[in-house]
Design a protein around this motif. Structure first.
Motif, PDB file in Angstrom:
ATOM      1  N   THR A 123      -3.845  -4.965   8.092  1.00 16.11           N
ATOM      2  CA  THR A 123      -4.020  -3.802   7.910  1.00 16.11           C
ATOM      3  C   THR A 123      -4.891  -3.643   8.952  1.00 16.11           C
ATOM      4  O   THR A 123      -5.532  -2.872   9.340  1.00 16.11           O
ATOM      5  CB  THR A 123      -4.951  -3.631   6.295  1.00 16.11           C
ATOM      6  N   ARG A 124      -4.060  -4.943  10.329  1.00  9.28           N
ATOM      7  CA  ARG A 124      -4.406  -4.437  11.167  1.00  9.28           C
ATOM      8  C   ARG A 124      -6.026  -4.319  11.813  1.00  9.28           C
ATOM      9  O   ARG A 124      -6.760  -5.439  12.699  1.00  9.28           O
ATOM     10  CB  ARG A 124      -4.799  -2.990  12.419  1.00  9.28           C
ATOM     11  N   SER A 125      -7.018  -4.277  11.036  1.00  6.03           N
ATOM     12  CA  SER A 125      -8.331  -5.160  11.335  1.00  6.03           C
ATOM     13  C   SER A 125      -8.978  -5.677   9.894  1.00  6.03           C
ATOM     14  O   SER A 125      -9.797  -5.839   9.599  1.00  6.03           O
ATOM     15  CB  SER A 125      -9.518  -3.473  10.947  1.00  6.03           C
ATOM     16  N   ILE A 156      -2.364   2.850   7.244  1.00  9.29           N
ATOM     17  CA  ILE A 156      -1.898   1.273   6.293  1.00  9.29           C
ATOM     18  C   ILE A 156      -0.575   1.567   6.511  1.00  9.29           C
ATOM     19  O   ILE A 156       0.159   2.663   5.604  1.00  9.29           O
ATOM     20  CB  ILE A 156      -3.159   0.672   5.330  1.00  9.29           C
ATOM     21  N   PRO A 157       0.223   0.621   7.152  1.00 13.42           N
ATOM     22  CA  PRO A 157       1.510   0.387   6.804  1.00 13.42           C
ATOM     23  C   PRO A 157       1.973   0.708   5.575  1.00 13.42           C
ATOM     24  O   PRO A 157       1.987   0.072   4.521  1.00 13.42           O
ATOM     25  CB  PRO A 157       2.261  -0.594   7.979  1.00 13.42           C
ATOM     26  N   ASN A 158       2.805   2.133   5.355  1.00 11.90           N
ATOM     27  CA  ASN A 158       3.466   1.569   4.008  1.00 11.90           C
ATOM     28  C   ASN A 158       4.578   0.247   4.070  1.00 11.90           C
ATOM     29  O   ASN A 158       6.136   0.792   3.643  1.00 11.90           O
ATOM     30  CB  ASN A 158       4.015   3.474   3.610  1.00 11.90           C
ATOM     31  N   VAL A 159       4.071  -0.276   3.772  1.00 10.14           N
ATOM     32  CA  VAL A 159       5.052  -1.554   4.263  1.00 10.14           C
ATOM     33  C   VAL A 159       5.075  -2.507   2.756  1.00 10.14           C
ATOM     34  O   VAL A 159       4.222  -3.244   1.916  1.00 10.14           O
ATOM     35  CB  VAL A 159       5.047  -2.813   5.348  1.00 10.14           C
ATOM     36  N   THR A 160       6.448  -3.222   1.962  1.00 19.05           N
ATOM     37  CA  THR A 160       6.279  -3.424   0.817  1.00 19.05           C
ATOM     38  C   THR A 160       6.681  -5.109   0.711  1.00 19.05           C
ATOM     39  O   THR A 160       7.800  -5.287   1.543  1.00 19.05           O
ATOM     40  CB  THR A 160       7.544  -3.182  -0.429  1.00 19.05           C
ATOM     41  N   THR A 161       5.705  -5.581   0.290  1.00 20.63           N
ATOM     42  CA  THR A 161       6.051  -7.277   0.218  1.00 20.63           C
ATOM     43  C   THR A 161       6.753  -7.757  -0.877  1.00 20.63           C
ATOM     44  O   THR A 161       6.315  -7.356  -1.940  1.00 20.63           O
ATOM     45  CB  THR A 161       4.310  -7.931   1.082  1.00 20.63           C
ATOM     46  N   PHE A 162       7.507  -9.070  -0.332  1.00 21.26           N
ATOM     47  CA  PHE A 162       7.438  -9.769  -1.791  1.00 21.26           C
ATOM     48  C   PHE A 162       6.761 -11.094  -1.120  1.00 21.26           C
ATOM     49  O   PHE A 162       7.721 -12.150  -0.413  1.00 21.26           O
ATOM     50  CB  PHE A 162       9.033  -9.596  -1.796  1.00 21.26           C
ATOM     51  N   PHE A 204       0.883  -1.066   0.011  1.00 20.74           N
ATOM     52  CA  PHE A 204       0.042  -0.303  -0.195  1.00 20.74           C
ATOM     53  C   PHE A 204       0.937   1.465  -0.182  1.00 20.74           C
ATOM     54  O   PHE A 204       1.516   1.463   1.259  1.00 20.74           O
ATOM     55  CB  PHE A 204      -1.073   0.002   0.799  1.00 20.74           C
ATOM     56  N   ALA A 205       0.074   2.073  -0.692  1.00 14.35           N
ATOM     57  CA  ALA A 205       0.939   3.456  -1.405  1.00 14.35           C
ATOM     58  C   ALA A 205       1.487   4.404  -0.106  1.00 14.35           C
ATOM     59  O   ALA A 205       1.638   5.087   0.660  1.00 14.35           O
ATOM     60  CB  ALA A 205       1.012   3.913  -2.734  1.00 14.35           C
ATOM     61  N   THR A 206      -0.329   4.070   0.025  1.00 13.83           N
ATOM     62  CA  THR A 206      -1.274   5.238   1.420  1.00 13.83           C
ATOM     63  C   THR A 206      -2.877   4.474   1.494  1.00 13.83           C
ATOM     64  O   THR A 206      -2.787   3.690   0.748  1.00 13.83           O
ATOM     65  CB  THR A 206      -1.541   6.596   0.256  1.00 13.83           C
TER      66      THR A 206
END
Length: 560
Positions: free
Chosen positions: A239-241, A197-203, A186-188
């Motif tokens: 996303t916490r929830s 939402i945490p701006n975390v990049t996943t692979f 998520f970028a924003t």
């Protein structure tokens, strides 16, 4: 003349090319019909056993698609009777309008030459004219290079066939696989609690191996092994929830269980067989899905569980299909005609649980019926009905789509029953532009509490072969499942967590969010595709007080 004929052959219908030859040799010699289309299949036909190829035609009446009114009927009849130089396809057809390649023509000339030599050695009559022999010899000389190429290919193919036969995995089972590598984040945006939402990049990855077994040639036993670690954005940890609208189509898990960390397990096990020529039955032992036996009427956008097509679960198909859980059961597809098809199915995700209120009939289930109408080659329409029951309480009612309140099976502690209705349509504007659309309505009852109405709709545009063959561009715009009205009693049983605190006095969703998705799949080769894309939620959780969420994805799909 011969040079002109040879240049025309690759692009001319086979019957016209043969007719020119028939005329050239006084309607006495023909090029035999081959039972395969491509050059490779042509070679294969020469290496097949006698049971695999068509028998010699001894009468033109054996060819079901050749009629006495056909303009070449007399020529074909004469050739069959005089030389026996014609063979049909295994299905007793001639295929007179199919395109003829130079290799096929060369092989046909050679076969006729051998047939005539056989006639010369076994008969004392003047059956074969000298001018015919001269003409045929001329043809053989003109196509000497093609004949030499074919012989060379056959010589090279024989040891390869022997090796395959000795080292083949199984005489009844084929192995195919697929691997997805995905970068996403998520970028924003804010989730359903109003938190960033945490701006975390996943692979992550998803790897599948399918063992496809057939015992009769018409049935299919599929055993799928799967390893994955793609479930971040669909869990509370992500996303916490848990924001269902952010669930990607290739995510392996939609619950709150920890990631599987690429542990290998059996993902799908089913057996499909024909009941008759119009009816196919599929028995699911594990992880059966609706799209295994129902046409979701969303061509190109509904890929193989997210391996191709849309990036999100919402963009893949009408959300009413997701009321039917993945599980064990049965699916039946019956074709009344080319224009009308009926699909029926029943799946349960608690089939092996012997405890009370579980099992295949007493626990959670989904039953589906769909009529698919195809009034023309370009237009498909689906009418869908789903009856579902969910008593797990920790499962999503509409997995991976919609607002929190639209997933009443999650936010209440009571069993939920649903009757859902869907309308799907797809129109092919041309070979490179499809318009898909759907609308879904569900009346959901929280048992002992009250009822809620849930709607969703979308418009999807698909552009196959955009840029080059194998590419695909897609755009999806729609409203993910939204509670439009509900009994006030449902609001009173919603969890008091902040996830519902924004609108606790109503069970209906506050606003309307749009799901806007765009992607472009670029085919690097027949087996590798790279798909970048974006998903934009204008009001996450159907609440305009939440900041727009933008999810970026790069999906790489490898097939083998």
């Amino acid at each position: 003349m011969w040079e002109i004929l040879c240049q025309c052959l690759p692009i001319s219908p086979r019957i016209w090319g043969l007719f020119l030859v028939f005329t050239a040799i006084s309607q006495t010699i023909t090029v035999p019909v081959l039972a395969e289309d491509s050059e490779t299949q042509l070679i294969n036909s020469h290496t097949s056993t006698q049971d695999d190829v068509a028998e010699q035609v001894i009468s033109v009446s054996q060819l079901s698609d050749v009629q006495p009114t056909d303009w070449a009927f007399q020529a074909l009849q004469s050739l069959v009777e005089r030389y026996g130089c014609i063979a049909g396809y295994p299905n007793a057809t001639y295929g007179g309008n199919r395109t003829l390649t130079r290799y096929e023509f060369a092989a046909g000339v050679n076969t006729c030459w051998e047939k005539i030599n056989q006639l010369l050695t076994t008969t004392t009559t003047d059956l074969v004219k000298k001018e015919d022999l001269a003409t045929l010899q001329k043809l053989q000389e003109n196509f000497a290079a093609e004949l030499a190429t074919l012989r060379g290919r056959l010589d090279a193919l024989e040891p390869r066939v022997d090796t395959v036969q000795k080292q083949q995995f199984s005489t009844t089972t084929k192995l195919n696989g697929e691997a997805i590598f995905a970068v996403s984040g998520f970028a924003t945006g804010q989730d359903s609690t109003g938190s960033d939402i945490p701006n975390v990049t996943t692979f992550g990855d998803r790897v599948r191996l399918n063992l496809d077994t057939s015992f009769t040639g018409k049935d299919l036993l599929r055993t799928r092994l799967q390893a994955l670690n793609l479930n971040y954005f669909s869990s509370r940890a992500g996303t916490r929830s848990r924001l269902p609208e952010g669930t990607l189509a290739f995510n392996g898990e939609i619950g709150d269980d920890p990631a599987e960390n690429n542990e290998v397990g059996i993902d799908t096990l089913f057996y499909r067989f024909p009941l008759d020529q119009k009816t196919a039955v599929t028995l699911f032992a594990n992880e059966g899905e609706v799209d295994d036996f129902v046409d979701t009427v969303n061509p190109f956008l509904d890929g193989d569980d997210g391996a191709s097509g849309a990036l999100s679960r919402f963009g893949s198909r009408n959300s009413v299909y997701y009321f039917v859980p993945q599980g064990a059961g049965i699916g039946v597809k019956h074709q009344f005609s080319d224009k009308l098809e009926l699909s029926l199915g029943y799946l349960s995700n608690t089939p092996a649980d012997p405890s009370s209120k579980n099992g295949i009939f007493n626990g959670s289930y989904g039953a589906i019926a769909q009529l698919t109408f195809k009034p023309s080659d370009r237009l498909n329409i689906g009418f869908t009905y789903v009856n579902a029951y969910d008593n797990l309480n920790d499962d999503l009612a509409i997995p991976g789509t919609g607002s929190k309140k639209a997933n009443l099976g999650l936010v209440t502690d009571s069993p939920v029953s649903t009757n859902a209705y869907g309308l799907e349509a797809s129109f092919q504007v041309n070979s490179r532009f499809y318009v898909n659309a759907w609308a879904g309505y569900a009346t959901t009852r929280v048992l002992g509490v009250g009822d809620a109405d849930i709607w969703n709709y979308a418009l999807g545009l698909a552009f196959p072969d955009l840029g080059k063959r194998g590419n695909l561009a897609g755009i999806i715009v729609g409203m993910e499942p939204k509670v439009t009205s509900a009994d006030v009693a449902i609001a009173n049983v919603l969890s008091p967590r902040r996830v519902e605190a924004q609108n606790r006095n109503s069970a209906a969703d506050r606003d309307t969010s749009l799901h806007i998705e765009a992607f472009y799949s670029y085919a690097i080769s027949d087996n590798i595709t790279i798909t970048p894309g974006l998903i934009w939620l204008t009001a996450p959780n159907h609440d305009e007080r939440n900041t727009d969420a933008v999810l970026g994805v790069i999906r790489s799909t490898f097939t083998f």
